[in-house]
Design a protein around this motif. Structure first.
Motif, short mmCIF file in Angstrom:
data_model
loop_
_atom_site.label_atom_id
_atom_site.label_comp_id
_atom_site.label_asym_id
_atom_site.label_seq_id
_atom_site.Cartn_x
_atom_site.Cartn_y
_atom_site.Cartn_z
N GLN A 43 0.80 -1.23 0.00
CA GLN A 43 0.00 0.00 0.00
C GLN A 43 0.83 1.28 0.00
O GLN A 43 0.34 2.33 -0.39
CB GLN A 43 -0.89 0.03 1.24
N THR A 96 2.27 0.16 -4.77
CA THR A 96 1.10 0.54 -5.56
C THR A 96 0.39 1.77 -5.01
O THR A 96 -0.44 2.35 -5.71
CB THR A 96 0.09 -0.61 -5.60
N GLY A 97 0.66 2.15 -3.77
CA GLY A 97 -0.15 3.19 -3.14
C GLY A 97 -1.37 2.57 -2.48
O GLY A 97 -1.68 1.38 -2.67
N PRO A 98 -2.12 3.34 -1.69
CA PRO A 98 -3.17 2.80 -0.81
C PRO A 98 -4.41 2.31 -1.53
O PRO A 98 -4.72 2.73 -2.65
CB PRO A 98 -3.50 3.98 0.11
N TYR A 99 -5.14 1.42 -0.84
CA TYR A 99 -6.39 0.86 -1.33
C TYR A 99 -7.53 1.43 -0.49
O TYR A 99 -7.71 1.03 0.67
CB TYR A 99 -6.39 -0.67 -1.22
N SER A 100 -8.26 2.36 -1.04
CA SER A 100 -9.38 2.94 -0.30
C SER A 100 -10.50 3.29 -1.27
O SER A 100 -10.25 3.77 -2.38
CB SER A 100 -8.94 4.20 0.47
N GLU A 128 -4.27 7.70 4.04
CA GLU A 128 -5.48 8.40 3.61
C GLU A 128 -5.35 9.90 3.85
O GLU A 128 -5.84 10.71 3.05
CB GLU A 128 -6.69 7.81 4.33
N SER A 169 -3.06 11.07 1.10
CA SER A 169 -3.79 11.06 -0.18
C SER A 169 -4.56 12.34 -0.39
O SER A 169 -4.90 12.69 -1.53
CB SER A 169 -4.76 9.86 -0.22
N ILE A 186 1.21 9.42 -4.47
CA ILE A 186 0.17 8.41 -4.29
C ILE A 186 -0.72 8.34 -5.52
O ILE A 186 -1.08 7.25 -5.99
CB ILE A 186 -0.65 8.72 -3.02
N GLN A 187 -1.07 9.49 -6.07
CA GLN A 187 -1.91 9.49 -7.27
C GLN A 187 -1.21 8.80 -8.43
O GLN A 187 -1.84 8.10 -9.23
CB GLN A 187 -2.27 10.93 -7.63
N GLY A 219 -2.59 2.90 -6.98
CA GLY A 219 -3.57 2.47 -6.00
C GLY A 219 -4.18 1.12 -6.29
O GLY A 219 -3.55 0.20 -6.84
N VAL A 220 -5.45 0.98 -5.91
CA VAL A 220 -6.11 -0.32 -5.99
C VAL A 220 -6.26 -0.79 -7.43
O VAL A 220 -6.22 -2.01 -7.70
CB VAL A 220 -7.48 -0.26 -5.28
#
Length: 426
Positions: A209, A228-232, A331, A334, A398-399, A403-404
């Motif tokens: 994440q 990959t960056g966060p999953y939200s 988050e 982000s 992050i962008q 991400g997910v």
């Protein structure tokens, strides 16, 4: 389309990102089933995923709340020891019960949270391909990188490596009972021994994440490791009511100690006292461990709620005060929101150290927490523009990380090819 199984601890900080990834894969047409304890069921069903219960005798409904209530009263090494004991019990249960549940479900690929220590052993026993997922701070060991349960600064020199080696040695000793269980099952199932903790992770893909920019320089990661960056995604979470009409329009300070370390009620009073004279509105989310009625009248009359829709509140925030849980930290970043961290236990000191290292905030360890020290950290982060600028830089990173959706792309590439997914330069 494939039937994908999820193995994940029964804790919001792990369930939220893992079910978000499952939600994205289901949206793409895959069948997704989480195999876990009964207390996972509500979050799994809220994400629209299938659920199969295991461990109903050892972990009956409500047992997670009791364990987290005890953990929420601890900090530092005591909390780490208690967490290790919980993982020992969970590891034994997963190794005993997960194979039959996964076979009955007909799962074809596993996504395994790194903290399901028996997950890779189960996958290898069943000859199932698997992908490792870092929902919390990545566990991969590196001689140059301090252990995740410390707030040590990054020092890639001989004495820093010596210090790190000692820290990893302590973790190895504390987790030896877990290793013994794994060794016994691997011998019983005719699997080769694990000679290093990093050998437990997937050789097809490892998903993290964190964006690469929120991690110390690494020299020992496999080519299949992906930041990959966060999953939200609000759509995959249980809804939380919130009195938005009570927001005053003042600069918003959002404070949350997560859903585990939220029983240290005096910490919330310290936060409120430190913020009471600021030209800002403080919102405190208790995380479900207790209700607003459990607290006395707090200085400054902050808005206190049991749960908060964090993804909706953070875009309005000027500052986040956090326990340095990975989800809240990522988050906040982000949304370009700087942080003041109060790390309490487990991987939170390591996350807090990275907040400071990236210049996106400051931290005050719980054992040194006073109103004066917290107030100085808050005023420093609010007044110095570099923190906001660095948070915005992390927001951009992050962008760009993907991400997910990027994580789901990698999962689908593994499904399509059956081969390792090699990362591009990051």
């Amino acid at each position: 389309m494939s039937h994908i199984g999820l193995l994940c601890p029964t804790a919001s900080g792990h369930l939220n990102p893992m079910t978000t990834l499952g939600y994205e894969l289901k949206r793409r047409g895959h069948r997704v089933t989480l195999v876990g304890t009964l207390d996972s069921q509500a979050k799994v069903l809220a994400a629209g995923l299938e659920f199969r219960a295991i461990g109903e005798e050892d972990f009956p409904a409500g047992s997670t709340a009791a364990s987290l209530s005890r953990l929420g009263q601890l900090s530092g090494l005591a909390a780490f020891r208690y967490t290790a004991d919980l993982f020992k019990k969970a590891t034994a249960m997963f190794l005993q019960e997960a194979p039959a549940a996964l076979q009955t479900a007909g799962v074809e690929l596993l996504l395994i949270d790194q903290t399901i220590f028996g997950g890779s052993t189960v996958a290898q026993h069943l000859d199932l391909p698997f992908i490792s997922v870092c929902c919390a701070l990545m566990l991969n060991r590196d001689a140059d990188v301090p252990p995740l349960n410390t707030s040590w600064s990054y020092q890639p020199n001989w004495w820093g490596r010596l210090r790190n080696q000692a820290g990893y040695g302590l973790i190895t000793r504390l987790t030896r009972p877990i290793a013994a269980i794994l060794t016994a099952y691997r011998h019983q199932w005719n699997l080769p021994p694990l000679n290093h903790p990093n050998e437990a992770y997937s050789q097809l893909a490892q998903l993290c994440q964190q964006p690469a920019e929120f991690e110390y320089p690494r020299s020992a990661l496999p080519q299949c490791f992906h930041f990959t960056g966060p999953y939200s995604n609000p759509a995959s979470r249980e809804p939380a009511a919130f009195p938005f009409e009570q927001l005053t329009g003042q600069p918003l300070i959002y404070a949350s100690l997560g859903t585990v370390q939220n029983r240290l009620l005096g910490t919330f009073e310290t936060i409120a006292t430190a913020c009471q004279d600021l030209t800002a509105q403080l919102v405190i989310a208790l995380g479900g461990g207790c209700g607003p009625e459990s607290l006395p009248d707090l200085p400054g009359s902050p808005l206190v709620v049991g749960y908060a829709p964090q993804l909706e509140l953070l875009p309005k925030a000027r500052l986040t005060i956090t326990h340095a849980g990975m989800n809240t930290t990522l988050e906040a970043l982000s949304n370009g929101v700087p942080l003041v961290a109060i790390p309490i236990a487990n991987d939170q000191p390591g996350v807090a150290a990275r907040i400071k290292w990236t210049g996106t905030g400051e931290f005050v360890p719980l054992q040194r927490l006073t109103v004066a020290k917290l107030r100085r950290a808050i005023e420093q982060v609010l007044s110095e523009t570099s923190y906001q600028q660095n948070a915005l830089s992390l927001q951009e990173a992050i962008q760009q990380a993907g991400g997910v959706k990027k994580a789901a792309d990698i999962v689908e590439q593994v499904i399509a090819t059956g081969k390792p997914v090699i990362r591009q330069s990051q």
